[in-house]
Scaffold this active site. Structure first.
Site, mmCIF file in Angstrom:
data_model
loop_
_atom_site.group_PDB
_atom_site.id
_atom_site.type_symbol
_atom_site.label_atom_id
_atom_site.label_comp_id
_atom_site.label_asym_id
_atom_site.label_seq_id
_atom_site.Cartn_x
_atom_site.Cartn_y
_atom_site.Cartn_z
ATOM 1 N N HIS A 114 -4.851 -1.457 -8.443
ATOM 2 C CA HIS A 114 -4.880 -0.012 -8.169
ATOM 3 C C HIS A 114 -4.340 0.215 -6.754
ATOM 4 O O HIS A 114 -4.584 -0.587 -5.847
ATOM 5 C CB HIS A 114 -6.309 0.522 -8.304
ATOM 6 C CG HIS A 114 -6.353 2.016 -8.282
ATOM 7 N ND1 HIS A 114 -6.274 2.737 -7.121
ATOM 8 C CD2 HIS A 114 -6.416 2.923 -9.284
ATOM 9 C CE1 HIS A 114 -6.302 4.024 -7.399
ATOM 10 N NE2 HIS A 114 -6.385 4.170 -8.716
ATOM 11 N N LYS A 141 -13.960 5.116 -9.710
ATOM 12 C CA LYS A 141 -13.883 4.761 -8.278
ATOM 13 C C LYS A 141 -15.299 4.585 -7.714
ATOM 14 O O LYS A 141 -16.153 4.031 -8.391
ATOM 15 C CB LYS A 141 -13.076 5.800 -7.511
ATOM 16 C CG LYS A 141 -11.736 6.111 -8.182
ATOM 17 C CD LYS A 141 -10.804 6.854 -7.293
ATOM 18 C CE LYS A 141 -9.581 7.285 -8.087
ATOM 19 N NZ LYS A 141 -8.481 7.722 -7.247
ATOM 20 N N GLU A 189 1.204 4.632 -12.045
ATOM 21 C CA GLU A 189 0.536 5.643 -11.222
ATOM 22 C C GLU A 189 1.322 5.836 -9.926
ATOM 23 O O GLU A 189 1.140 5.068 -8.963
ATOM 24 C CB GLU A 189 -0.879 5.172 -10.853
ATOM 25 C CG GLU A 189 -1.783 4.942 -12.039
ATOM 26 C CD GLU A 189 -3.242 5.094 -11.627
ATOM 27 O OE1 GLU A 189 -3.890 5.995 -12.161
ATOM 28 O OE2 GLU A 189 -3.702 4.344 -10.759
#
Ligand code: PEP
Length: 265
Positions: A103, A9, A181
């Protein structure tokens, strides 16, 4: 294939810290054959922020660790007037071989849609960049029993890609990794049970092989609060081909403990 991927990140703060983290990873791998992907069948990858990509890729050249970007431009695969963007060509030139797409933080803070992700996937594949496609439901969707519908919608990008580029299906089998995720598990310490993840991964694999049976063997990773303590439980499931790791990838010890868990399985 098993894979453990560290999503750094917007970390760490300095290039000195990047060097220290990579040195720690490389030193540990050099002294432990069990961590070396050549012996363990577990690919190790890290995704530094864009500013550190050249530095990291250069350091990892000729090492067993691959380098990934956290995103690429949807607008152009080469160059152009797109302030703040990095194209697939530029990412590839940095030495990265994969990019993370979709993401949940990109979906949330940058309104990343399926249409944008389809463009990005086309740019990546055209430039021979592998794709780690993240999919996952939010907490309210989870509570409403909508998980599989949400995942099917997010996976439709793969179907659209194949419809538009049937000649690239074979390449996709070697270049696409799916990361499931659940958004509510990212950075929260909350995790679904291994049984839940196993069933969801079975659904993802079945959906992908329904799109094209050559996609049946794609790796499907789990991501969301994986750490050194819980990784070995996830690694026991045959349906979980590795992990996408956020917080625990920022320390060599915890990241390599996760790699070890998936290398043993
Ligand atoms: C992620 O952001 O991809 C992630 C899995 O984060 P964490 O491991 O910190 O939950």
């Amino acid at each position: 294939m098993q894979a453990v991927i560290g999503n750094w990140k917007q970390n760490p703060a300095t290039s000195t810290d990047v060097t220290a983290l990579l040195d720690a990873l490389l030193d540990n791998i050099a002294c432990d054959d069990a961590l070396n992907p050549e012996h363990s069948n577990c690919q190790i990858m890290v995704a530094p922020s864009c500013i550190h990509l050249y530095q990291a890729a250069d350091k990892l050249k000729n090492s067993p660790i691959l380098c990934a970007a956290q995103d690429i431009s949807a607008h152009s695969s080469t160059t152009g007037a797109f302030t703040g963007d990095c194209s697939a060509t530029q990412i590839k030139d940095s030495g990265a071989s994969f990019c993370i797409l979709g993401h949940s933080e990109r979906r949330q803070y940058h309104q990343e849609s399926n249409a944008m992700l389809l463009n990005k996937m086309q740019h990546a594949m055209n430039k021979d960049l592998g794709v780690i496609l993240c999919i996952g439901e939010k907490e309210d969707e989870h509570k409403d029993g909508q998980t599989l519908n949400i995942l099917d919608d997010q996976l439709s990008v793969v179907q659209d890609f194949i419809q538009n580029n049937p000649e690239m299906t074979e390449a996709l089998t070697k270049k696409l990794i799916i990361a499931y995720e659940p958004v509510w598990a990212i950075g929260t310490g909350k995790v679904p049970t291994v049984d839940e993840v196993t069933q969801i991964h079975a659904h993802i694999k079945q959906t992908l092989s329904g799109v094209d049976n050559r996609l049946a063997d794609l790796s499907v990773l789990y991501g969301g609060s994986v750490n050194a303590d819980n990784a070995s439980e996830f690694a026991k499931s045959e349906m979980i081909d590795g992990a996408l790791v956020g917080g625990a990838s920022l320390k060599a010890d915890s990241f390599l403990a996760i790699v070890r868990a998936f290398s043993r399985s």
